[in-house]
Design a protein around this motif. Structure first.
Motif, PDB file in Angstrom:
ATOM      1  N   GLY A   1      23.029  50.092  -6.326  1.00  0.00           N
ATOM      2  CA  GLY A   1      21.981  50.775  -5.581  1.00  0.00           C
ATOM      3  C   GLY A   1      21.239  49.811  -4.667  1.00  0.00           C
ATOM      4  O   GLY A   1      21.021  48.649  -5.016  1.00  0.00           O
ATOM      5  N   SER A   2      20.841  50.287  -3.502  1.00  0.00           N
ATOM      6  CA  SER A   2      20.234  49.411  -2.488  1.00  0.00           C
ATOM      7  C   SER A   2      18.976  48.708  -2.978  1.00  0.00           C
ATOM      8  O   SER A   2      18.678  47.591  -2.551  1.00  0.00           O
ATOM      9  N   GLU A   3      18.238  49.346  -3.899  1.00  0.00           N
ATOM     10  CA  GLU A   3      16.993  48.748  -4.377  1.00  0.00           C
ATOM     11  C   GLU A   3      17.231  47.485  -5.197  1.00  0.00           C
ATOM     12  O   GLU A   3      16.291  46.733  -5.478  1.00  0.00           O
ATOM     13  N   TYR A   4      18.484  47.246  -5.560  1.00  0.00           N
ATOM     14  CA  TYR A   4      18.800  46.057  -6.369  1.00  0.00           C
ATOM     15  C   TYR A   4      19.516  44.972  -5.566  1.00  0.00           C
ATOM     16  O   TYR A   4      19.970  43.982  -6.136  1.00  0.00           O
ATOM     17  N   ILE A   5      19.603  45.150  -4.269  1.00  0.00           N
ATOM     18  CA  ILE A   5      20.204  44.094  -3.442  1.00  0.00           C
ATOM     19  C   ILE A   5      19.103  43.100  -3.110  1.00  0.00           C
ATOM     20  O   ILE A   5      18.444  43.173  -2.066  1.00  0.00           O
ATOM     21  N   ASN A   6      18.841  42.199  -4.024  1.00  0.00           N
ATOM     22  CA  ASN A   6      17.780  41.204  -3.848  1.00  0.00           C
ATOM     23  C   ASN A   6      18.187  39.891  -4.514  1.00  0.00           C
ATOM     24  O   ASN A   6      19.213  39.809  -5.191  1.00  0.00           O
ATOM     25  N   GLU A   7      17.370  38.864  -4.323  1.00  0.00           N
ATOM     26  CA  GLU A   7      17.730  37.527  -4.794  1.00  0.00           C
ATOM     27  C   GLU A   7      17.628  37.377  -6.303  1.00  0.00           C
ATOM     28  O   GLU A   7      18.197  36.434  -6.865  1.00  0.00           O
ATOM     29  N   ARG A   8      16.939  38.259  -6.960  1.00  0.00           N
ATOM     30  CA  ARG A   8      16.899  38.194  -8.419  1.00  0.00           C
ATOM     31  C   ARG A   8      18.221  38.669  -9.012  1.00  0.00           C
ATOM     32  O   ARG A   8      18.750  38.061  -9.948  1.00  0.00           O
ATOM     33  N   VAL A   9      18.741  39.745  -8.461  1.00  0.00           N
ATOM     34  CA  VAL A   9      19.998  40.303  -8.962  1.00  0.00           C
ATOM     35  C   VAL A   9      21.189  39.487  -8.456  1.00  0.00           C
ATOM     36  O   VAL A   9      22.083  39.115  -9.226  1.00  0.00           O
ATOM     37  N   PHE A  10      21.204  39.197  -7.156  1.00  0.00           N
ATOM     38  CA  PHE A  10      22.268  38.386  -6.564  1.00  0.00           C
ATOM     39  C   PHE A  10      21.790  36.939  -6.520  1.00  0.00           C
ATOM     40  O   PHE A  10      21.472  36.392  -5.463  1.00  0.00           O
ATOM     41  N   ASP A  11      21.745  36.332  -7.677  1.00  0.00           N
ATOM     42  CA  ASP A  11      21.214  34.982  -7.861  1.00  0.00           C
ATOM     43  C   ASP A  11      22.184  33.950  -7.291  1.00  0.00           C
ATOM     44  O   ASP A  11      23.318  33.814  -7.762  1.00  0.00           O
ATOM     45  N   SER A  12      21.741  33.206  -6.288  1.00  0.00           N
ATOM     46  CA  SER A  12      22.631  32.237  -5.635  1.00  0.00           C
ATOM     47  C   SER A  12      22.943  31.034  -6.502  1.00  0.00           C
ATOM     48  O   SER A  12      23.793  30.208  -6.143  1.00  0.00           O
TER      49      SER A  12
END
Length: 222
Positions: free
Chosen positions: A169-180
């Motif tokens: 879901g778009s609301e989870y496309i962030n740096e916390r979820v996609f941890d570099s």
């Protein structure tokens, strides 16, 4: 509702650019104007170009040097290329057969369940033989605490089976979820990041696509 399917490639993609171009064209032919493709090329230029003009409005391209898969996704997000309701992550290298009905079903279950991480049953080709029949793969329900852990690997929960397509879901496309900082097991990390953010996981109990495993290619892996 807008969907984006993400595809990665690089100069040394072991599957070859022609194979990926064919896969992308097939995907575009089997979907409608609400479905877009984002091609991320590792390096200083777009590696896949010259698609038919009829699909030009549905193809997004992006290039850069990335530390890993998650950094590439977040970089594309910051570039304004991930404006969508659902992001479908396609396992690099795999040949996926998916159509608009399947994508619409992902959206329906996303709306129904509110889940941020969706999987589905699917068919998998186990052999390279073009005449081989696909094998039905049924996953455990999303609410199962041991969700889709590979049998015999219960003590190693990083290893889990989900097929070749994950919907986020778009609301989870962030740096916390996609941890570099995650260099391996990005799929497991995304799953856990969504759960840690209060999101949920859902397994759609019907086969939505078929795929054949190819040689994986990930940003930062050469």
């Amino acid at each position: 509702m807008k969907t984006i399917l993400l595809f990665f490639t690089g100069e040394n993609d072991p599957n070859g650019h022609d194979r990926l171009r064919e896969l992308i064209l097939t995907t575009l032919k089997n979907t409608d104007e609400t479905t877009f493709v984002l091609i991320i090329s590792e390096g200083n230029r777009d590696l896949l170009t010259d698609f038919p003009v009829e699909y030009s409005s549905r193809i997004l391209t992006y290039s850069g040097v990335f530390k890993n898969f998650n950094e590439a996704v977040i970089s594309a997000k910051k570039a304004g290329l991930l404006d969508c309701k659902l992001l479908l992550l396609h396992t690099p290298g795999d040949d996926v057969e998916i159509n608009q009905d399947a994508i619409d079903t992902f959206h329906s279950y996303h709306e129904l369940t509110g889940a941020g991480f969706l999987l589905s049953d699917h068919y998998e080709y186990r052999e390279d033989d073009s005449g081989a029949e696909p094998v039905y793969q049924k996953l455990k329900p999303g609410h199962d605490p041991s969700n889709i852990i590979i049998p015999g690997r219960a003590n190693s929960p990083v290893l889990f089976c989900h097929g070749s397509v994950i919907a986020v879901g778009s609301e989870y496309i962030n740096e916390r979820v996609f941890d570099s900082e995650v260099n391996y097991g990005y799929d497991y990390a995304i799953r856990m990041g969504i759960l840690a953010s209060g999101g949920s996981l859902y397994t759609i109990p019907k086969p939505l696509y078929s795929f054949r495993r190819g040689k994986p290619y990930y940003p930062g892996k050469g």
